[in-house]
Design a protein around this motif. Structure first.
Motif, PDB file in Angstrom:
ATOM      1  N   LEU A 227       0.812  -1.219   0.000  1.00 53.81           N
ATOM      2  CA  LEU A 227       0.000   0.000   0.000  1.00 53.81           C
ATOM      3  C   LEU A 227       0.847   1.272   0.000  1.00 53.81           C
ATOM      4  O   LEU A 227       0.354   2.360  -0.314  1.00 53.81           O
ATOM      5  CB  LEU A 227      -0.934   0.023   1.215  1.00 53.81           C
ATOM      6  CG  LEU A 227      -2.229  -0.772   1.100  1.00 53.81           C
ATOM      7  CD1 LEU A 227      -2.964  -0.791   2.432  1.00 53.81           C
ATOM      8  CD2 LEU A 227      -3.131  -0.180   0.015  1.00 53.81           C
ATOM      9  N   GLN A 228       2.115   1.145   0.334  1.00 51.36           N
ATOM     10  CA  GLN A 228       2.976   2.331   0.385  1.00 51.36           C
ATOM     11  C   GLN A 228       3.149   2.974  -0.977  1.00 51.36           C
ATOM     12  O   GLN A 228       3.333   4.187  -1.070  1.00 51.36           O
ATOM     13  CB  GLN A 228       4.363   1.958   0.924  1.00 51.36           C
ATOM     14  CG  GLN A 228       4.380   1.519   2.371  1.00 51.36           C
ATOM     15  CD  GLN A 228       5.778   1.126   2.797  1.00 51.36           C
ATOM     16  OE1 GLN A 228       6.476   1.880   3.451  1.00 51.36           O
ATOM     17  NE2 GLN A 228       6.197  -0.067   2.407  1.00 51.36           N
ATOM     18  N   TYR A 229       3.094   2.165  -2.046  1.00 54.29           N
ATOM     19  CA  TYR A 229       3.455   2.707  -3.354  1.00 54.29           C
ATOM     20  C   TYR A 229       2.576   3.890  -3.753  1.00 54.29           C
ATOM     21  O   TYR A 229       3.065   4.943  -4.120  1.00 54.29           O
ATOM     22  CB  TYR A 229       3.394   1.627  -4.451  1.00 54.29           C
ATOM     23  CG  TYR A 229       3.490   2.272  -5.811  1.00 54.29           C
ATOM     24  CD1 TYR A 229       4.685   2.873  -6.213  1.00 54.29           C
ATOM     25  CD2 TYR A 229       2.384   2.387  -6.638  1.00 54.29           C
ATOM     26  CE1 TYR A 229       4.776   3.538  -7.415  1.00 54.29           C
ATOM     27  CE2 TYR A 229       2.464   3.045  -7.847  1.00 54.29           C
ATOM     28  CZ  TYR A 229       3.660   3.615  -8.227  1.00 54.29           C
ATOM     29  OH  TYR A 229       3.751   4.294  -9.414  1.00 54.29           O
ATOM     30  N   ASP A 230       1.283   3.706  -3.701  1.00 52.83           N
ATOM     31  CA  ASP A 230       0.380   4.737  -4.208  1.00 52.83           C
ATOM     32  C   ASP A 230      -0.184   5.610  -3.094  1.00 52.83           C
ATOM     33  O   ASP A 230      -1.263   6.178  -3.236  1.00 52.83           O
ATOM     34  CB  ASP A 230      -0.769   4.075  -4.995  1.00 52.83           C
ATOM     35  CG  ASP A 230      -1.351   5.021  -6.038  1.00 52.83           C
ATOM     36  OD1 ASP A 230      -0.653   5.975  -6.418  1.00 52.83           O
ATOM     37  OD2 ASP A 230      -2.495   4.798  -6.468  1.00 52.83           O
ATOM     38  N   TRP A 231       0.537   5.698  -1.986  1.00 51.66           N
ATOM     39  CA  TRP A 231       0.072   6.476  -0.846  1.00 51.66           C
ATOM     40  C   TRP A 231      -0.058   7.954  -1.222  1.00 51.66           C
ATOM     41  O   TRP A 231       0.802   8.474  -1.934  1.00 51.66           O
ATOM     42  CB  TRP A 231       1.069   6.309   0.310  1.00 51.66           C
ATOM     43  CG  TRP A 231       0.595   6.858   1.612  1.00 51.66           C
ATOM     44  CD1 TRP A 231       0.868   8.088   2.130  1.00 51.66           C
ATOM     45  CD2 TRP A 231      -0.251   6.201   2.555  1.00 51.66           C
ATOM     46  NE1 TRP A 231       0.255   8.239   3.335  1.00 51.66           N
ATOM     47  CE2 TRP A 231      -0.446   7.084   3.622  1.00 51.66           C
ATOM     48  CE3 TRP A 231      -0.869   4.948   2.600  1.00 51.66           C
ATOM     49  CZ2 TRP A 231      -1.224   6.765   4.718  1.00 51.66           C
ATOM     50  CZ3 TRP A 231      -1.639   4.625   3.677  1.00 51.66           C
ATOM     51  CH2 TRP A 231      -1.810   5.525   4.734  1.00 51.66           C
ATOM     52  N   PRO A 232      -1.128   8.643  -0.828  1.00 50.75           N
ATOM     53  CA  PRO A 232      -2.153   8.196   0.127  1.00 50.75           C
ATOM     54  C   PRO A 232      -3.414   7.614  -0.515  1.00 50.75           C
ATOM     55  O   PRO A 232      -4.452   7.553   0.129  1.00 50.75           O
ATOM     56  CB  PRO A 232      -2.489   9.481   0.874  1.00 50.75           C
ATOM     57  CG  PRO A 232      -2.354  10.549  -0.184  1.00 50.75           C
ATOM     58  CD  PRO A 232      -1.238  10.101  -1.090  1.00 50.75           C
ATOM     59  N   GLN A 233      -3.344   7.202  -1.783  1.00 52.24           N
ATOM     60  CA  GLN A 233      -4.533   6.659  -2.432  1.00 52.24           C
ATOM     61  C   GLN A 233      -5.097   5.450  -1.690  1.00 52.24           C
ATOM     62  O   GLN A 233      -6.299   5.220  -1.667  1.00 52.24           O
ATOM     63  CB  GLN A 233      -4.209   6.255  -3.883  1.00 52.24           C
ATOM     64  CG  GLN A 233      -3.933   7.426  -4.815  1.00 52.24           C
ATOM     65  CD  GLN A 233      -5.177   8.227  -5.139  1.00 52.24           C
ATOM     66  OE1 GLN A 233      -6.264   7.882  -4.709  1.00 52.24           O
ATOM     67  NE2 GLN A 233      -5.020   9.308  -5.889  1.00 52.24           N
ATOM     68  N   GLY A 234      -4.202   4.664  -1.068  1.00 48.89           N
ATOM     69  CA  GLY A 234      -4.661   3.466  -0.375  1.00 48.89           C
ATOM     70  C   GLY A 234      -4.913   3.659   1.109  1.00 48.89           C
ATOM     71  O   GLY A 234      -4.963   2.680   1.864  1.00 48.89           O
ATOM     72  N   GLU A 235      -5.079   4.911   1.547  1.00 44.08           N
ATOM     73  CA  GLU A 235      -5.196   5.186   2.981  1.00 44.08           C
ATOM     74  C   GLU A 235      -6.423   4.510   3.602  1.00 44.08           C
ATOM     75  O   GLU A 235      -6.356   3.980   4.714  1.00 44.08           O
ATOM     76  CB  GLU A 235      -5.250   6.689   3.228  1.00 44.08           C
ATOM     77  CG  GLU A 235      -5.255   7.049   4.707  1.00 44.08           C
ATOM     78  CD  GLU A 235      -5.162   8.550   4.942  1.00 44.08           C
ATOM     79  OE1 GLU A 235      -4.958   8.944   6.101  1.00 44.08           O
ATOM     80  OE2 GLU A 235      -5.285   9.316   3.962  1.00 44.08           O
ATOM     81  N   MET A 236      -7.536   4.488   2.892  1.00 39.71           N
ATOM     82  CA  MET A 236      -8.751   3.883   3.443  1.00 39.71           C
ATOM     83  C   MET A 236      -8.561   2.387   3.662  1.00 39.71           C
ATOM     84  O   MET A 236      -9.007   1.830   4.675  1.00 39.71           O
ATOM     85  CB  MET A 236      -9.945   4.143   2.518  1.00 39.71           C
ATOM     86  CG  MET A 236     -10.331   5.606   2.401  1.00 39.71           C
ATOM     87  SD  MET A 236     -10.663   6.385   4.011  1.00 39.71           S
ATOM     88  CE  MET A 236     -12.065   5.421   4.576  1.00 39.71           C
ATOM     89  N   LEU A 237      -7.881   1.737   2.728  1.00 35.65           N
ATOM     90  CA  LEU A 237      -7.623   0.306   2.889  1.00 35.65           C
ATOM     91  C   LEU A 237      -6.642   0.057   4.033  1.00 35.65           C
ATOM     92  O   LEU A 237      -6.772  -0.915   4.785  1.00 35.65           O
ATOM     93  CB  LEU A 237      -7.066  -0.281   1.586  1.00 35.65           C
ATOM     94  CG  LEU A 237      -6.925  -1.803   1.540  1.00 35.65           C
ATOM     95  CD1 LEU A 237      -8.274  -2.475   1.732  1.00 35.65           C
ATOM     96  CD2 LEU A 237      -6.303  -2.248   0.217  1.00 35.65           C
ATOM     97  N   PHE A 238      -5.666   0.952   4.185  1.00 37.07           N
ATOM     98  CA  PHE A 238      -4.731   0.839   5.301  1.00 37.07           C
ATOM     99  C   PHE A 238      -5.458   0.976   6.636  1.00 37.07           C
ATOM    100  O   PHE A 238      -5.204   0.204   7.576  1.00 37.07           O
ATOM    101  CB  PHE A 238      -3.642   1.902   5.184  1.00 37.07           C
ATOM    102  CG  PHE A 238      -2.744   1.988   6.386  1.00 37.07           C
ATOM    103  CD1 PHE A 238      -1.840   0.981   6.667  1.00 37.07           C
ATOM    104  CD2 PHE A 238      -2.824   3.079   7.243  1.00 37.07           C
ATOM    105  CE1 PHE A 238      -1.008   1.043   7.788  1.00 37.07           C
ATOM    106  CE2 PHE A 238      -2.004   3.161   8.360  1.00 37.07           C
ATOM    107  CZ  PHE A 238      -1.100   2.139   8.629  1.00 37.07           C
TER     108      PHE A 238
END
Length: 367
Positions: A227-238
């Motif tokens: 999830l780090q790659y496209d951060w913060p796009q994946g913040e909700m999943l994190f």
């Protein structure tokens, strides 16, 4: 001329800088306009070729004559023709048939005795075949096979020396709603485009497994890393992953400090060890048994200040307002302190090492 694009199956929704064409049978072909120069012409050419193929097979007489021409011209030996057929089969959603076509294409790619092929061309076409195989396996729900192919691609690539800079518009962009059906994506065969795609497809392979009712800390840890790659796009999943950890009350992932360098994630995991965060039992260090249950609260201020400095150095928009290391054990504090100093590392290099070093564990994590 070397063909530099690959048409691959992908399920994530498109973003605002992508155009969708080829909508027959509910399929969309997505392409990032900045990644593929002449993208409109490429998509239009593919549409024309596909419709011409359909026309030549719409009547028995036409199809018979066309097959005679193909036989006389020995089109089976034309690599570009095989590539087009594979792209078209994938467009039609016949993924098992596409895998068969890819295996046949591999035989065509083998140099004849005494014939030499440029190493770069062989590598490019080899990567293309592996990525398309991975995409087909993913579409068929064969996530382990998909990851094997993706890791083979990543293992043969050199990560970019610098990460692509994201504009504030890119960072704040919210992706649209998923379309019905599955999309195809057109990518250039470059490490800049292929490595991120491999990471995103690997993440998609692990998401379902990580968030099932069964306990699977390893898959959940892989999701956090990716999830780090496209951060913060994946913040909700994190945050969903954090909620799952809180519900369990513990989390074990001994590779955490090898590959997690995002400052926001580090802050969140440090907070989980505090009384306010629920005193979650975290086993993130190699060969760690159990973190001390009664840590000293005097360690909070120092690391909280350090993390705040890390945020300022990385110029990330995040406010640190809580004593995130209050009551954290000494070895955990030291590990977190060292980790903050790594926040400036090239993330693609970190994730590339993750794929190379943990290849066996990653594959074994999937059924």
């Amino acid at each position: 001329m070397v063909r530099v694009c690959v048409c691959v199956f992908v399920s994530p929704q498109s973003s605002d800088d992508e155009e969708g064409l080829g909508k027959g049978r509910g399929r969309h072909i997505l392409v990032n306009k900045t990644d593929v120069p002449g993208w409109s012409e490429t998509l239009e050419s593919f549409r024309t070729a596909r419709e011409s193929w359909d026309l030549l097979h719409s009547h028995d007489g036409l199809e018979t004559e066309f097959k005679k021409i193909c036989a006389s011209w020995k089109t089976d030996s034309w690599l570009w023709f095989r590539i087009f057929l594979t792209d078209m089969i994938m467009y039609q959603g016949q993924y098992r048939k596409a895998l068969s076509s890819l295996h046949q294409m591999a035989a065509v790619q083998q140099p004849q005795p005494g014939q030499q092929s440029p190493s770069g061309q062989v590598s490019l076409e080899h990567h293309r075949a592996l990525i398309q195989q991975a995409s087909c396996h993913y579409a068929l729900g064969e996530y382990r096979m998909a990851c094997e192919k993706l890791l083979d691609v990543v293992g043969g690539m050199v990560p970019p020396t610098q990460e692509a800079m994201k504009t504030p518009e890119d960072q704040g962009k919210i992706k649209g709603k998923p379309r019905k059906g599955n999309d195809l994506r057109l990518l250039p065969c470059t490490s800049k485009a292929i490595l991120p795609f491999c990471l995103q497809l690997m993440l998609a392979c692990f998401k379902l497994r990580a968030f099932t009712d069964n306990r699977d800390d390893l898959s959940l840890g892989h999701v956090v890393v990716l999830l780090q790659y496209d951060w913060p796009q994946g913040e909700m999943l994190f945050l969903k992953a954090v909620d799952k950890i809180c519900q369990r009350g513990s989390f074990q992932y001994e590779n955490f400090f090898n590959y997690v360098t995002d400052i926001d994630m580090l802050e969140e995991f440090a907070y989980l060890r505090t009384p306010e965060g629920g005193r979650i039992q975290l086993e993130l260090l190699p060969n760690q048994g159990m973190l001390i249950k009664n840590p000293s609260p005097a360690l909070g201020v120092e690391l909280n200040t350090l993390l705040l400095q890390g945020v300022q150095t990385m110029d990330r928009h995040h406010t640190v307002t809580r004593g995130i290391t209050k009551g954290v054990k000494e070895d955990f504090r030291l590990a977190m302190e060292r980790q903050v100093s790594r926040c400036g590392e090239n993330l693609l290099n970190v994730l590339h090492r993750f794929c190379i070093n943990e290849k066996i564990i990653i594959i074994q994590s999937l059924p």
